[in-house]
Design a protein around this motif. Sequence first.
Motif, mmCIF file in Angstrom:
data_model
loop_
_atom_site.group_PDB
_atom_site.id
_atom_site.type_symbol
_atom_site.label_atom_id
_atom_site.label_comp_id
_atom_site.label_asym_id
_atom_site.label_seq_id
_atom_site.Cartn_x
_atom_site.Cartn_y
_atom_site.Cartn_z
ATOM 1 N N VAL A 7 -5.640 -0.262 13.269
ATOM 2 C CA VAL A 7 -4.238 -0.313 12.846
ATOM 3 C C VAL A 7 -3.518 -1.422 13.604
ATOM 4 O O VAL A 7 -3.550 -1.464 14.839
ATOM 5 N N ILE A 8 -2.889 -2.323 12.866
ATOM 6 C CA ILE A 8 -2.128 -3.426 13.463
ATOM 7 C C ILE A 8 -0.704 -3.362 12.939
ATOM 8 O O ILE A 8 -0.486 -3.238 11.727
ATOM 9 N N LYS A 9 0.260 -3.441 13.830
ATOM 10 C CA LYS A 9 1.670 -3.390 13.446
ATOM 11 C C LYS A 9 2.289 -4.788 13.492
ATOM 12 O O LYS A 9 2.151 -5.485 14.499
ATOM 13 N N GLN A 46 8.383 12.093 9.325
ATOM 14 C CA GLN A 46 7.065 11.745 8.786
ATOM 15 C C GLN A 46 6.960 10.229 8.648
ATOM 16 O O GLN A 46 7.211 9.663 7.590
ATOM 17 N N ARG A 47 6.603 9.557 9.732
ATOM 18 C CA ARG A 47 6.487 8.099 9.707
ATOM 19 C C ARG A 47 5.645 7.627 10.886
ATOM 20 O O ARG A 47 5.477 8.342 11.870
ATOM 21 N N LEU A 68 -0.023 7.351 6.286
ATOM 22 C CA LEU A 68 0.019 8.210 7.469
ATOM 23 C C LEU A 68 -1.360 8.765 7.816
ATOM 24 O O LEU A 68 -1.676 8.978 8.991
ATOM 25 N N HIS A 69 -2.199 9.013 6.808
ATOM 26 C CA HIS A 69 -3.509 9.642 7.038
ATOM 27 C C HIS A 69 -4.665 8.696 6.703
ATOM 28 O O HIS A 69 -5.763 9.153 6.364
ATOM 29 N N PHE A 70 -4.409 7.405 6.808
ATOM 30 C CA PHE A 70 -5.430 6.419 6.432
ATOM 31 C C PHE A 70 -6.711 6.591 7.243
ATOM 32 O O PHE A 70 -7.827 6.501 6.702
ATOM 33 N N GLU A 71 -6.568 6.859 8.531
ATOM 34 C CA GLU A 71 -7.762 6.994 9.377
ATOM 35 C C GLU A 71 -8.594 8.222 9.012
ATOM 36 O O GLU A 71 -9.781 8.284 9.354
ATOM 37 N N PHE A 121 0.814 -1.214 0.000
ATOM 38 C CA PHE A 121 0.000 0.000 0.000
ATOM 39 C C PHE A 121 0.851 1.268 0.000
ATOM 40 O O PHE A 121 0.401 2.331 -0.430
ATOM 41 N N GLN A 122 2.110 1.166 0.468
ATOM 42 C CA GLN A 122 2.959 2.360 0.483
ATOM 43 C C GLN A 122 3.318 2.812 -0.930
ATOM 44 O O GLN A 122 3.762 3.951 -1.130
#
Length: 760
Positions: free
Chosen positions: A411-413, A437-438, A400-403, A357-358
Amino acid sequence: MKAAKSENRLIKLDSISPDELQTLFEKGKRGNLLCPACHSPVKLYLGIHEEPHFYHAAPNVPVCNTLKWESSPSAPPAETAEYREQNGFRIPISRTITEEKPVQQNFLTSKEVSGSPDFEKRLVKPSTIDSPYFNELARCGVILDSQQLTAASTIEGPLLVLSGAGSGKTRVLTVRTAFMLTEKRIDPRNIMLVTFTAKAAAEMKQRLLSYPGITPMIASQLVSGTFHSIFYKILIFHQPDQWQRDRLLKWEWERLKILKNAGREIGLDEKEFAYDQALQQIGLWKNSLRFPKDIKPKDDFETSCLSLYKSYEDYKTQTDRYDFDDMLVGCYLLFHDYPELLAKYQERFHYFLVDEFQDINAVQYELIKLLSAHSQNVCVVGDDDQSIYSFRGSDPSYILHFEGDFPRAKVIKLTENYRSSHKIVSTANRMIKRNKQRRVKAMKAQHDNGNPPVLFYPYDEEIEATMIVTDIQEKIRQGAQPGDFAILYRTHSMSRAIFERLAASSLPFVIERDAESFYDRKIVKGMLAYMRLALDPEDPKPVSSILSSLFLKQSALQEMKAQTILQDCDFINAFSHVKTGHAFQEKKLKTLPEKIRSLSGLSPSVAIEFIEKDLGFNDYVKKRGDEGNEDKGSDDIRDLKVAARRFETISAFIEHADHMAAMVKEVKQLSKHFQDAIQLTTIHRSKGLEYKSVYLLSAVDGSLPHDFSLEAYRKGETAPLEEERRLMYVAATRAKQELYISVPQTRRGKTAHPSRFLNL
């Protein structure tokens, strides 16, 4: 052994300049170095783990008393050079009347990267969720950690899975899909699985078929593939006349031809304007959903690109043609123009899974948003720390702004790294955490089966390549396989020296099919053309490349051919007969023959300086500009100077350049037949791959990070520099057990400074 004899001259390694090491290395390969004690052939060792030293070339030479000889008071002193090389010229060295001190060799020993915390082993236990399917998978050996299990079992609603490097994202995506198809009984026709490459799509299908309960019939009903393949099918189903396959501009040369025809109408010189970069810029605008009316050019290059963009789109409209970018843009416009059609697809697809997705760009993101607007069941898997395709329109802000676009998103890491050793993962973590920015995350290695990353410090690009090849040869002798190794670089132009060194070895290696020979680059060809013409004044081929640098149109070649007949002269003298209508230019052309002829007696290094300054090539490079290229023309000239230092005559250098250009073509042809070979590739192309040992070239400011990002940073832009740091992070995390980072002391003939990204 620190001494050897070359042509009756005693050479001691502590008394020579480091730029002589490569010359000595090659003399040793040719058998031109002798042991000063026993007079048998010796070679110079240039590797990563030991300092330079001489060793006997034959393995069974009786032990001589070299060490005793070196320490003996009767050993003669080393001869010092009476001159030094500077910018291709031999400059006498002044001598003092007092005792001279030996020149200390500026060779830095390699060192391991320190600072990693102690390794803590964490066992991954089999799934314990109350699910028959996950339990069955565990019995079949498909074990998920707790983070992976949570991601694979979360089906409803928007989901962002932050999958760090080596965290098993493919397993999560395929297990999640299998879980949906089996235990959740979701119709495969309601699921869209999107990948970025056809290879990834095929790999996922194969992985799915290896799981219990997934039959070929079920897998075939799943809508999976790349963005282009999926949305092109939609277009061709609804508008078959408009999107016939034979109307596709499939080849790059077709698209370039359209641009060049348009460029001639606005006076762009085909030999000078970077049409390939213009094509890339147009693609970036289209994938960002920026149409000609939306664009405000920032410079002359973009102004030219915008004109070509308009002409390109007009041509396609008039001829009913389309390109690959139109497959996505066309589908986006189709859904906007026909909302009832969009509603049907929103009803058809209930679940979306998006890999990598990135790497998503604007048009791809908007398509997914449109289709998922009703269900909101979007699972995207990616890592903002590996977003490295801004030149294609990708943007980490979508992660970064998905929400913001999906307010109920979970969000799951995934933070367990199953690929790289602990010290490699720790080093990569410290590197990437400096980005602002991460999404904050720290990967943790699952094994410590490897060595700490190593920094090594070659003097220049030539010695860098020699050290790497020596190290690989040593490891292969110890049992490693060629396919265990990858050599990564920021841009293709950086691969020149390592390609040449591998080509001279017996090691199998492969390069990318779109890689060009360094000696085929436009600026390099232009410089070599002067040398070629000096060697063969009757050959018209070099003249074509010379004309552009003299600001002459290609039509002048026909006039010169005519003059060679009318004046009974060669092509060098024909320059003096060219009529341009400008007195100053004609006067300059009359002085050209004598200057070009003088090149044949110069060394390649001196000849390059002469072409650059006395023949005005430097003016051409400055006026030509960079035209959107990352690699500047002036950089190509500096690279050429480094390559030329090894050769004494122009004819030898030209022969070498031709041989290397032919070798590039041959290696590309043979690459498909090699199953076990060293990989030469850019960092961008290496993403998603892994290797036992990785060598990263030229980790210095100006290379990684690239010059263009440093220029942007000086203007207050931080995004390009952060992407460069992500590039180094991607490179580091390709390595499973060994990571070697090269930090040359000089680059392109100038002092280099270690990459700021190495300040861990």
